[in-house]
Design a protein around this motif. Sequence first.
Motif, PDB file in Angstrom:
ATOM      1  N   ARG A  75       0.783  -0.584  -0.241  1.00  0.00           N
ATOM      2  CA  ARG A  75       0.440  -0.055   0.188  1.00  0.00           C
ATOM      3  C   ARG A  75       0.219   1.392  -0.208  1.00  0.00           C
ATOM      4  O   ARG A  75       2.244   1.265   0.462  1.00  0.00           O
ATOM      5  N   GLU A 118      -7.490  -8.928   5.942  1.00  0.00           N
ATOM      6  CA  GLU A 118      -8.235  -8.060   6.054  1.00  0.00           C
ATOM      7  C   GLU A 118      -8.231  -7.651   4.395  1.00  0.00           C
ATOM      8  O   GLU A 118      -7.201  -6.572   4.474  1.00  0.00           O
ATOM      9  N   LEU A 119      -8.706  -6.964   4.530  1.00  0.00           N
ATOM     10  CA  LEU A 119      -8.596  -6.238   3.111  1.00  0.00           C
ATOM     11  C   LEU A 119      -9.265  -4.550   2.913  1.00  0.00           C
ATOM     12  O   LEU A 119      -9.694  -4.370   2.272  1.00  0.00           O
ATOM     13  N   ASP A 120      -9.955  -4.551   3.815  1.00  0.00           N
ATOM     14  CA  ASP A 120     -11.284  -3.720   3.875  1.00  0.00           C
ATOM     15  C   ASP A 120     -10.726  -2.437   3.945  1.00  0.00           C
ATOM     16  O   ASP A 120     -11.612  -1.615   2.990  1.00  0.00           O
ATOM     17  N   ASP A 121      -9.588  -2.036   4.333  1.00  0.00           N
ATOM     18  CA  ASP A 121      -8.836  -0.344   3.768  1.00  0.00           C
ATOM     19  C   ASP A 121      -8.838  -0.028   2.900  1.00  0.00           C
ATOM     20  O   ASP A 121      -7.472   0.086   3.157  1.00  0.00           O
ATOM     21  N   CYS A 122      -8.227  -1.832   1.906  1.00  0.00           N
ATOM     22  CA  CYS A 122      -7.511  -0.894   1.003  1.00  0.00           C
ATOM     23  C   CYS A 122      -8.678  -0.033  -0.714  1.00  0.00           C
ATOM     24  O   CYS A 122      -9.929  -1.257  -0.968  1.00  0.00           O
ATOM     25  N   SER A 123      -8.378   0.548  -0.915  1.00  0.00           N
ATOM     26  CA  SER A 123      -9.227   2.048  -2.318  1.00  0.00           C
ATOM     27  C   SER A 123      -8.262   0.424  -3.156  1.00  0.00           C
ATOM     28  O   SER A 123      -7.153   0.574  -2.807  1.00  0.00           O
ATOM     29  N   PRO A 138     -12.180  -9.725  -3.593  1.00  0.00           N
ATOM     30  CA  PRO A 138     -12.278  -8.509  -3.811  1.00  0.00           C
ATOM     31  C   PRO A 138     -11.125  -7.615  -4.888  1.00  0.00           C
ATOM     32  O   PRO A 138     -10.375  -8.374  -5.226  1.00  0.00           O
TER      33      PRO A 138
END
Length: 430
Positions: A75, A118-123, A138
């Motif tokens: 990131r 976890e990929l929740d905070d990956c835009s 995703p």
Amino acid sequence: MPDTDLLALQVDHVGILQQRYEQALSDHNFDSLLISSGAAPVRYADDQSWHFQGYGPFLHWTGLAGFEHAWLLIRKGRKPLLTLHQPVDFWHANLELEPEPWLDALELRYSESTTAPELDDCSRLAVIGDPALLDTLPGEHNPAELCAALDETRVHKTAYEIACLAHANERALAGHRAAREAFLAGASEFDINLAYQRATRQREADAPYPSIIGLNEHAGTLHYQYYDTAAPAHPRSLLIDAGVRYRGYCSDITRTTAGTGEGRFASLVLGLEKLQRRLCDMVAPGVEYVEIHRKTHLGIATLLSASGLVSDLSAEDMVSAGITRAFFPHGIGHFLGVQVHDVAGKPVPPPADAPFLRLMRTLEPGMVVTIEPGLYFIPSLLEPLLAGPLGQHIDRSLLGELQGCGGIRIEDNVVVTRNGNRNLTREAEI
Ligand code: GLY
Ligand code: MN
Ligand code: MN
């Protein structure tokens, strides 16, 4: 543990990759990238898996070739997150990481599950790796333009990568010396392979590619893949093309040795070796790699004339008539890195006169290439030549004598430097 210089270079390497990857991501409108190391598929109708070797971009960052179901999340502006799969398992062992300084540049987690972090905070997420493992994730999977840009980040090797490639050369040469001694002592292909593995301290499945070890006629099969357990009655030649993987990086070295009493073949080996050294000397910034390939054909033609195998034709005519292609059918080499045939070699397809050439680029500092001319006696390529009008130029009796030696290949690994080149194989041979 490797020396402290190498470990310091690795920290720099990780920093350079962070910059290169962030640039590639932003050029292609992504903010984050998840890399899957991969996992070995189970063989069809069996409960056994293929031997695993990790995915190139994962190796580029970590050098960890044996870690299945590992994930690396990149990131912008954040430490890469490395998740290693460590199940509680009494059937198999978990690989352990050495506590080395490069790990301080990453966030390291262990997971009992094979799933991604976890990929929740990956835009604007891209995910790359074997599509069979990405199904539920995703983000955009293996976007072609980003993948091409990431391949491009592997073209100019960092100082750390070159140090690893140099070490992979040193290790492989110990194996090549042992293989040559075993051959001269009368060993079989199988036993030469054991000598190579013993000297390199590498099991064959972990090598960058299956070692090619051919005695006599077998030396004429470019990627000969079997090992006879019995030595031939008359060992006439050995061709061994074998490497070592060190911290993810591959060497790819070929040597050919003439058997005792094989004077004609030995002088051809010597002739090809001289040509090979001249071709290595051509490696320099600004040189079109395909021109080294073309010079090889002229050199092979000169060798064919000097040995008496082909007569009454100029070198240029031998090349244009396709005679040299019958004796040297493959390309002069390729990029080398975490894959033996490293990526990004063909931004344009090879020309009609070099269909198997794996590298179509102008050489630049930091590139690492192989230089591997060959001269073989391959019946399926020579028979059409002998049957046609060009057959009159070929000395059939000499060819018949040499055919039992199979062929010759000599291969070194060469770095393009700012002023010329550095031959990692020859420098380790001294
Ligand atoms: N060892 C395979 C190659 O030389 O390309
Ligand atoms: Mn090779
Ligand atoms: Mn090669």
